[in-house]
Enzyme design. Structure first.
Site, PDB file in Angstrom:
ATOM      1  N   SER A 270       4.680   3.495  -6.138  1.00 50.18           N
ATOM      2  CA  SER A 270       5.559   4.152  -7.111  1.00 50.18           C
ATOM      3  C   SER A 270       4.877   5.430  -7.578  1.00 50.18           C
ATOM      4  O   SER A 270       3.660   5.600  -7.415  1.00 50.18           O
ATOM      5  CB  SER A 270       5.783   3.222  -8.312  1.00 50.18           C
ATOM      6  OG  SER A 270       6.433   3.884  -9.376  1.00 50.18           O
TER       7      SER A 270
ATOM      8  N   TYR B 165       2.469  -2.814 -14.638  1.00 50.59           N
ATOM      9  CA  TYR B 165       3.136  -2.100 -13.551  1.00 50.59           C
ATOM     10  C   TYR B 165       2.236  -0.997 -13.001  1.00 50.59           C
ATOM     11  O   TYR B 165       2.049  -0.876 -11.780  1.00 50.59           O
ATOM     12  CB  TYR B 165       4.460  -1.523 -14.045  1.00 50.59           C
ATOM     13  CG  TYR B 165       5.362  -1.031 -12.938  1.00 50.59           C
ATOM     14  CD1 TYR B 165       6.047  -1.931 -12.127  1.00 50.59           C
ATOM     15  CD2 TYR B 165       5.544   0.326 -12.702  1.00 50.59           C
ATOM     16  CE1 TYR B 165       6.881  -1.493 -11.112  1.00 50.59           C
ATOM     17  CE2 TYR B 165       6.376   0.775 -11.691  1.00 50.59           C
ATOM     18  CZ  TYR B 165       7.040  -0.139 -10.899  1.00 50.59           C
ATOM     19  OH  TYR B 165       7.857   0.309  -9.884  1.00 50.59           O
TER      20      TYR B 165
ATOM     21  N   LYS C  91       0.629  -0.757  -9.174  1.00 48.60           N
ATOM     22  CA  LYS C  91       0.999   0.324  -8.270  1.00 48.60           C
ATOM     23  C   LYS C  91      -0.191   1.228  -7.941  1.00 48.60           C
ATOM     24  O   LYS C  91      -0.302   1.727  -6.807  1.00 48.60           O
ATOM     25  CB  LYS C  91       2.151   1.133  -8.868  1.00 48.60           C
ATOM     26  CG  LYS C  91       3.438   0.327  -9.030  1.00 48.60           C
ATOM     27  CD  LYS C  91       3.892  -0.324  -7.720  1.00 48.60           C
ATOM     28  CE  LYS C  91       5.233  -1.023  -7.849  1.00 48.60           C
ATOM     29  NZ  LYS C  91       5.684  -1.625  -6.561  1.00 48.60           N
TER      30      LYS C  91
END
Length: 282
Positions: free
Chosen positions: A143, A156, A160
């Protein structure tokens, strides 16, 4: 890997969003598909869509955070097709909140899917791909959040950033071999990742919403709705595989955030871009 026709692609998180779009694109290229997803209720419909392109499809309900489940997927793949030429470690969930309020279970859920799902895919499929001697390609979904960090997105961001790092390492390890590597770093895409709680395990209770959490969720819902079509991401993935490109970025307007972070690191400055909230991204 120039030729995709009559080859086999494995896609996790394939029942919706980017995963489904990649499966459809690969089917249109003449590939057979292995479609894995934890969400059984929508997987069948996704398989029907991909099969409509004339592709042979093997589907499986798989929790990628479970190493044994991914190993079983690899066994099924090779029993059915005898090969896996493209592996897309794509399954992912969103998750965040202030780290002072997060439970270990919340960390484990996000890291289990987003990071360990990639690790499990590599561990189960890569040795088989190498042993086959055939051309292959691995695409790991990271991402823009794997390059620029924001408050309230700790799990998150951590997952990532890690996927970007392990992908770079894998690229170096496989340099000069017949297996290519790409890392997909999309910005806002019109998917259901903002609704990841629909697949939240029973062992991970729902968070108590705080005002800042609600504001962040509302923003993310809106920008995802206005985001790129997943099919556009699938086209970029296709081009990276056949063109042997490592980096896959979808949003040129977000790239200055990466440059600013690099400049801050080189100058020894405290984080600027990443010190605020996610509404500053894009």
């Amino acid at each position: 890997m120039r030729e995709l026709n009559k080859r086999v692609a494995v896609v996790t998180g394939a029942a919706s969003g980017i995963g489904l779009a990649m499966a459809e694109r690969f089917a249109a290229d003449g590939m057979s598909l292995v479609m894995a997803d934890i969400e059984a209720s929508v997987l069948d419909a996704a398989v029907d869509r991909v099969s409509a392109h004339g592709a042979e499809v093997l589907s499986a309900v798989v929790d990628v955070s479970d190493a044994a489940a991914v190993e079983n997927l690899a066994r099924q793949t090779y029993e059915r097709f005898g090969a896996a030429h493209v592996l897309c470690n794509n399954a992912g969930v969103g998750g965040g909140g202030a780290q002072a309020t997060l439970t270990v279970a919340e960390w484990d859920w996000v890291l289990g899917v987003n990071l360990h799902g990639v690790i499990h895919g590599i561990a189960s499929f890569l040795p088989r791909m190498v042993a086959s001697g055939e051309d292959g390609h691995i695409v790991n979904t990271a991402s823009m959040a794997g390059h620029v960090a924001f408050g309230g997105m700790g799990p998150y961001n951590a997952s990532k950033y890690a996927v970007v790092g392990l992908s770079e390492s894998l690229f170096h390890e496989l340099g000069g071999t017949n297996i290519g590597v790409s890392v997909l770093c999309p910005g806002w895409v019109n998917t259901r990742i903002g609704e990841s709680s629909r697949n939240r395990p029973m062992s991970v209770p729902e968070r108590m919403s705080r005002p800042e959490d609600a504001a962040r969720a509302a923003y993310i819902t809106q920008v995802l709705a206005d985001g790129l079509a997943p099919s556009a991401i699938a086209d970029l993935v296709h081009d990276a595989i056949v063109g042997d490109k490592f980096w896959i970025f979808s949003h040129p307007d977000m790239m200055p955030g990466i440059r600013q972070r690099a400049d801050e690191i080189l100058a020894g400055r405290n984080p600027g871009t990443g010190s605020g909230d996610v509404t500053k991204l894009g």
